[in-house]
Motif scaffolding. Structure first.
Motif, PDB file in Angstrom:
ATOM      1  N   THR A 164       0.765  -1.107   0.046  1.00 52.21           N
ATOM      2  CA  THR A 164      -0.157  -0.057   0.257  1.00 52.21           C
ATOM      3  C   THR A 164       0.711   0.798   0.047  1.00 52.21           C
ATOM      4  O   THR A 164       0.769   2.702  -0.691  1.00 52.21           O
ATOM      5  CB  THR A 164      -0.955  -0.059   0.833  1.00 52.21           C
ATOM      6  N   ALA A 213       2.246   1.862  -3.068  1.00 51.32           N
ATOM      7  CA  ALA A 213       1.588   2.311  -4.422  1.00 51.32           C
ATOM      8  C   ALA A 213       1.617   3.616  -4.235  1.00 51.32           C
ATOM      9  O   ALA A 213       0.825   4.228  -5.558  1.00 51.32           O
ATOM     10  CB  ALA A 213       0.099   1.386  -4.266  1.00 51.32           C
ATOM     11  N   ARG A 214       0.903   3.670  -2.841  1.00 51.90           N
ATOM     12  CA  ARG A 214       0.582   5.369  -2.596  1.00 51.90           C
ATOM     13  C   ARG A 214       1.721   6.238  -3.380  1.00 51.90           C
ATOM     14  O   ARG A 214       1.709   7.899  -4.311  1.00 51.90           O
ATOM     15  CB  ARG A 214       0.900   5.563  -1.098  1.00 51.90           C
ATOM     16  N   ASP A 253       2.185   6.529  -7.323  1.00 53.22           N
ATOM     17  CA  ASP A 253       0.248   6.586  -7.563  1.00 53.22           C
ATOM     18  C   ASP A 253       0.452   4.879  -9.311  1.00 53.22           C
ATOM     19  O   ASP A 253      -0.440   5.823  -9.819  1.00 53.22           O
ATOM     20  CB  ASP A 253       0.764   7.809  -7.830  1.00 53.22           C
ATOM     21  N   ILE A 254      -0.069   4.068  -7.901  1.00 49.17           N
ATOM     22  CA  ILE A 254       0.255   2.839  -8.889  1.00 49.17           C
ATOM     23  C   ILE A 254      -0.891   2.116  -7.641  1.00 49.17           C
ATOM     24  O   ILE A 254      -0.953   2.512  -7.133  1.00 49.17           O
ATOM     25  CB  ILE A 254       1.022   1.949  -9.990  1.00 49.17           C
ATOM     26  N   THR A 255      -1.754   0.634  -8.857  1.00 49.56           N
ATOM     27  CA  THR A 255      -2.766   0.035  -8.147  1.00 49.56           C
ATOM     28  C   THR A 255      -1.374  -0.754  -6.955  1.00 49.56           C
ATOM     29  O   THR A 255      -0.455  -1.178  -8.115  1.00 49.56           O
ATOM     30  CB  THR A 255      -3.557  -0.391  -8.678  1.00 49.56           C
ATOM     31  N   PRO A 256      -1.968  -1.837  -6.506  1.00 52.91           N
ATOM     32  CA  PRO A 256      -1.260  -2.654  -5.862  1.00 52.91           C
ATOM     33  C   PRO A 256      -1.622  -3.481  -6.624  1.00 52.91           C
ATOM     34  O   PRO A 256      -0.199  -4.626  -6.256  1.00 52.91           O
ATOM     35  CB  PRO A 256      -2.388  -3.501  -4.397  1.00 52.91           C
ATOM     36  N   ARG A 257      -2.374  -3.736  -7.013  1.00 52.15           N
ATOM     37  CA  ARG A 257      -2.693  -4.876  -8.581  1.00 52.15           C
ATOM     38  C   ARG A 257      -1.264  -4.977  -9.427  1.00 52.15           C
ATOM     39  O   ARG A 257      -0.687  -6.065  -9.980  1.00 52.15           O
ATOM     40  CB  ARG A 257      -3.973  -4.634  -9.031  1.00 52.15           C
ATOM     41  N   ALA A 258      -0.360  -3.365  -9.510  1.00 53.78           N
ATOM     42  CA  ALA A 258       0.051  -3.614 -11.171  1.00 53.78           C
ATOM     43  C   ALA A 258       1.461  -3.726 -10.146  1.00 53.78           C
ATOM     44  O   ALA A 258       2.487  -4.808 -10.561  1.00 53.78           O
ATOM     45  CB  ALA A 258       0.837  -2.393 -10.565  1.00 53.78           C
ATOM     46  N   ARG A 284       1.288  -6.289  -7.897  1.00 52.11           N
ATOM     47  CA  ARG A 284       1.632  -7.763  -8.244  1.00 52.11           C
ATOM     48  C   ARG A 284       1.989  -8.259  -9.550  1.00 52.11           C
ATOM     49  O   ARG A 284       2.536  -9.177  -9.760  1.00 52.11           O
ATOM     50  CB  ARG A 284      -0.209  -8.447  -7.410  1.00 52.11           C
TER      51      ARG A 284
END
Length: 135
Positions: free
Chosen positions: A7, A10-11, A14-19, A21
């Motif tokens: 998290t 990601a923050r 500025d990307i998603t946790p999915r990216a 992973r």
């Protein structure tokens, strides 16, 4: 030693946790696992740097394969000269591909301009014929 959660990274980037992973699945990141059943990913400062390199490579338009090669070079304690030469080769290939794309785009834009000009000419001649035919 500083560590980060998925998290936090990601923050920060500025990307998603999915990216993140996904990059892990591609072998670009290798976090340690903690907690019950190893569910929590823990990223070291080195993994953070790998993510930063990955995102920089993406911004440059490099393929995931090229990015992985660069990250792998960063991981290994090999001679810096070899790493830099390899990086220069990757950049040269990417530059050549971009220059070819630019050339292709310029040709396509010229074709579009020619079609626009012809269409305007045809429209103008039709308008003149219609206005001449009107009593």
């Amino acid at each position: 030693m500083a560590t980060y959660t998925i998290t936090e990274l990601a923050r920060e980037f500025d990307i998603t946790p999915r990216a993140i992973r996904f990059y892990e699945d591609q072998g670009l990141l290798n976090p340690t696992r903690e907690g019950p059943s190893g569910r929590n990913r823990v990223y070291t400062a080195r993994e953070r740097t790998h993510l930063k390199l990955t995102l920089r490579g993406k911004r440059l338009g490099l393929s995931l394969s090229d990015i992985k090669s660069l990250v792998d070079m960063y991981r290994s304690p090999k001679d810096t000269t070899v790493q830099l030469q390899s990086f220069l080769e990757v950049l040269a290939r990417h530059r050549a591909a971009l220059e070819q794309q630019r050339e292709d785009i310029e040709v396509m834009l010229a074709e579009i301009s020619a079609h626009e000009e012809e269409s305007r000419r045809l429209l103008a001649s039709d308008i003149l014929r219609i206005s001449d035919a009107t009593p």
